[in-house]
Write an enzyme that holds these catalytic residues in place. Sequence first.
Site, PDB file in Angstrom:
ATOM      1  N   GLU A   1      -7.372   8.196   6.670  1.00 16.39           N
ATOM      2  CA  GLU A   1      -7.843   8.721   7.937  1.00 16.39           C
ATOM      3  C   GLU A   1      -8.287  10.169   7.587  1.00 16.39           C
ATOM      4  O   GLU A   1      -7.758  11.116   8.128  1.00 16.39           O
ATOM      5  CB  GLU A   1      -6.786   8.881   8.654  1.00 16.39           C
ATOM      6  CG  GLU A   1      -6.124   7.355   9.055  1.00 16.39           C
ATOM      7  CD  GLU A   1      -5.009   7.314  10.079  1.00 16.39           C
ATOM      8  OE1 GLU A   1      -4.645   8.492  10.507  1.00 16.39           O
ATOM      9  OE2 GLU A   1      -4.496   6.442  10.584  1.00 16.39           O
TER      10      GLU A   1
ATOM     11  N   GLU B   1      -3.242  -0.336   8.185  1.00 14.50           N
ATOM     12  CA  GLU B   1      -2.123   0.354   9.197  1.00 14.50           C
ATOM     13  C   GLU B   1      -2.325  -0.136  10.294  1.00 14.50           C
ATOM     14  O   GLU B   1      -3.223  -0.168  11.081  1.00 14.50           O
ATOM     15  CB  GLU B   1      -2.057   1.899   9.222  1.00 14.50           C
ATOM     16  CG  GLU B   1      -1.543   2.536   7.904  1.00 14.50           C
ATOM     17  CD  GLU B   1      -1.418   4.188   8.156  1.00 14.50           C
ATOM     18  OE1 GLU B   1      -1.161   4.520   9.098  1.00 14.50           O
ATOM     19  OE2 GLU B   1      -1.619   4.672   7.173  1.00 14.50           O
TER      20      GLU B   1
ATOM     21  N   ARG C   1       0.901  -1.286  -0.025  1.00 13.31           N
ATOM     22  CA  ARG C   1       0.009   0.135  -0.158  1.00 13.31           C
ATOM     23  C   ARG C   1       1.006   1.312  -0.058  1.00 13.31           C
ATOM     24  O   ARG C   1       1.595   1.426   0.946  1.00 13.31           O
ATOM     25  CB  ARG C   1      -0.870   0.140   1.313  1.00 13.31           C
ATOM     26  CG  ARG C   1      -1.749   1.535   1.425  1.00 13.31           C
ATOM     27  CD  ARG C   1      -2.783   1.202   2.491  1.00 13.31           C
ATOM     28  NE  ARG C   1      -3.222   2.795   2.658  1.00 13.31           N
ATOM     29  CZ  ARG C   1      -3.114   3.477   3.782  1.00 13.31           C
ATOM     30  NH1 ARG C   1      -2.566   3.175   4.832  1.00 13.31           N
ATOM     31  NH2 ARG C   1      -3.688   4.763   3.427  1.00 13.31           N
TER      32      ARG C   1
ATOM     33  N   TYR D   1      -3.852   2.152  16.026  1.00 13.75           N
ATOM     34  CA  TYR D   1      -2.608   2.323  16.695  1.00 13.75           C
ATOM     35  C   TYR D   1      -3.008   2.204  18.222  1.00 13.75           C
ATOM     36  O   TYR D   1      -2.499   1.709  19.104  1.00 13.75           O
ATOM     37  CB  TYR D   1      -2.055   3.571  16.550  1.00 13.75           C
ATOM     38  CG  TYR D   1      -1.388   3.636  15.118  1.00 13.75           C
ATOM     39  CD1 TYR D   1      -0.286   2.905  14.859  1.00 13.75           C
ATOM     40  CD2 TYR D   1      -2.219   4.108  13.846  1.00 13.75           C
ATOM     41  CE1 TYR D   1       0.341   3.194  13.637  1.00 13.75           C
ATOM     42  CE2 TYR D   1      -1.756   4.114  12.661  1.00 13.75           C
ATOM     43  CZ  TYR D   1      -0.458   3.619  12.428  1.00 13.75           C
ATOM     44  OH  TYR D   1       0.199   3.308  11.195  1.00 13.75           O
TER      45      TYR D   1
ATOM     46  N   HIS E   1      -3.370  10.730   0.749  1.00 11.82           N
ATOM     47  CA  HIS E   1      -2.858  10.561   2.075  1.00 11.82           C
ATOM     48  C   HIS E   1      -2.295  12.187   2.404  1.00 11.82           C
ATOM     49  O   HIS E   1      -0.950  12.161   2.775  1.00 11.82           O
ATOM     50  CB  HIS E   1      -1.714   9.667   2.045  1.00 11.82           C
ATOM     51  CG  HIS E   1      -1.554   8.987   3.367  1.00 11.82           C
ATOM     52  ND1 HIS E   1      -1.438   7.611   3.593  1.00 11.82           N
ATOM     53  CD2 HIS E   1      -1.087   9.564   4.544  1.00 11.82           C
ATOM     54  CE1 HIS E   1      -1.111   7.422   4.981  1.00 11.82           C
ATOM     55  NE2 HIS E   1      -0.737   8.635   5.548  1.00 11.82           N
TER      56      HIS E   1
ATOM     57  N   ASN F   1      -7.291   1.591   9.959  1.00 15.05           N
ATOM     58  CA  ASN F   1      -5.987   1.779  10.706  1.00 15.05           C
ATOM     59  C   ASN F   1      -6.195   1.941  12.253  1.00 15.05           C
ATOM     60  O   ASN F   1      -7.037   2.425  12.596  1.00 15.05           O
ATOM     61  CB  ASN F   1      -5.230   3.224  10.111  1.00 15.05           C
ATOM     62  CG  ASN F   1      -4.978   3.424   8.815  1.00 15.05           C
ATOM     63  OD1 ASN F   1      -5.085   2.239   7.963  1.00 15.05           O
ATOM     64  ND2 ASN F   1      -4.671   4.460   8.417  1.00 15.05           N
TER      65      ASN F   1
HETATM   66  C1  GCO Z   1      -1.555   7.747  10.247  1.00 13.41           C
HETATM   67  C2  GCO Z   1      -0.892   7.863   9.026  1.00 13.41           C
HETATM   68  C3  GCO Z   1       0.541   7.611   8.817  1.00 13.41           C
HETATM   69  C4  GCO Z   1       1.213   7.443  10.009  1.00 13.41           C
HETATM   70  C5  GCO Z   1       1.300   6.297  10.916  1.00 13.41           C
HETATM   71  C6  GCO Z   1       2.255   6.564  12.054  1.00 13.41           C
HETATM   72  O1  GCO Z   1      -2.063   7.318  10.640  1.00 13.41           O
HETATM   73  O2  GCO Z   1      -1.089   8.968  10.973  1.00 13.41           O
HETATM   74  O3  GCO Z   1      -1.745   7.251   8.041  1.00 13.41           O
HETATM   75  O4  GCO Z   1       0.925   8.507   7.726  1.00 13.41           O
HETATM   76  O5  GCO Z   1       2.590   7.651   9.561  1.00 13.41           O
HETATM   77  O6  GCO Z   1      -0.065   6.139  11.431  1.00 13.41           O
HETATM   78  O7  GCO Z   1       1.657   7.327  12.968  1.00 13.41           O
END
Ligand code: GCO
Length: 474
Positions: free
Chosen positions: A196, A380, A107, A322, A151, A320
């Site tokens: 995002e 992600e 990707r 985190y 992006h 995505n």
């Molecule tokens: C985001 C983006 C990425 C970042 C990644 C790490 O989610 O912020 O898609 O470009 O680099 O998430 O923070």
Amino acid sequence: MSLSITRRTAALGAVSASLAACGSPAAVAFPAPASRQFPTDFIWGCATSAFQIEGALGEDGRGQSIWDVFPREAIADRSDASTANDSYHRFGEDTALLADAGLKAYRFSIAWPRIMPVGAGAVNQAGIDYYAGLADACLGRGITPYATLFHWDLPLALQATGGWTSRDTAQRFADYAAEIGARLGGRIKHFVILNEPSVHVFAGHVLGIHAPGLKDASLIGPVTHHQNLAQGLAIQALRAAQSDLAIGTTLAVTPSRAARGWPFLNDRAADGFDAVWNRAYLDPLFKGEYPKAARDFVEASVREGDMDIIRQPLDFLGVNYYAPAYLRFDPSSDARIALGEPPGGVELDAFGRHIDPSGLWQLLQRVREQYGNPRVLITENGCSDPFSTGPAVTDDRFRIDYLRRHLEAVKSAMEAGSQVGGYFHWTLVDNWEWAEGYRSKFGLVAQDRASGARTEKASYAWFKALAESGALPA
Ligand code: GCO
């Protein structure tokens, strides 16, 4: 940091607030996977974005983007992305690294300013040729390209005419998508429309910590709606240009939890955040309507017919993940909502965010139960080294541990019925991490900043073994 939403949102959020809760639990229980073997057709890949890796900002007719002029003073290490990974020239090495790791998908994102230097009008053939070459490098190594159309690197010329606050930008995006479909759709069959959009709204237009660096809560409505509209128009344009494409979009579906502190009020804050961060994208896409709490913001921008354009069938939803978000009531902010602290004692990442695989389980469950169980790709997931301007940690056992635990959550969600078809690690090579510059490193591969030389980390070998066998180590 405060999120300047409006008082009205907090008030609307109150309607559904739970009287009893006093801060969300630190994690959600989920069952261990019954089997650690992923299906043979599960897609293992890596994700990147153009501005974070390409460099070569002035080459071959590329126009400027909003990130080109974002002040270096606002970046933690005062760096810029003028070289980044130099992937514009070194994509052969990148695709070789992907192939050597047994990965079957890549990707990357297409920089709109390389295709249309001023965001509209004539197409820059050199930009098309670059992505055609990148796609061919992937295909030649048995890697399926997944191209993200946006992006965050909006052509600067479009910002001058209002950027995403202007409805016209949505139409320009559709024109760009049509050109991509016509010129690259023969090679690239998988597209991700947006990345995002909620982060672009809040970090770029409300908090001012990302380009275009605006700090104006009144922009939430137009920027949200015009991205949604652009996405719908772009899906239509791509499908009209090429009939055999698989099209999705990527959302930061973030579990929104009440921070500890004021019970009831923090629940209201979490509900308000969920409405503008998650549901303002999921609901229009899957249900053709905005959630009640977001209507207040967007209604001035919505025109007749828009919701039908936005509600497009998708071949997959990109998510995505985190960390979960913790929200608190903040009487000092206009929004009455602010980001709160994760619960005490939990494991934190380099950004101070809660490392919580159960959040990934929770969002997959939500998408399954509330949005019709679409096919999902994790577009992600990954973690940063501790912030440092020095070399990367190449014996990155913390990353292996993070990945293993998050993939347990994915596998468990699949066993519960979620249709997860693939996982793209963020990211391949340590790159330029927006407001953090080079001090945050997410790669499976380290890069020497001076020479650009790439060095595989321990996580690279671990991910390779996983991609080749599909078996998640205990
Ligand atoms: C985001 C983006 C990425 C970042 C990644 C790490 O989610 O912020 O898609 O470009 O680099 O998430 O923070």
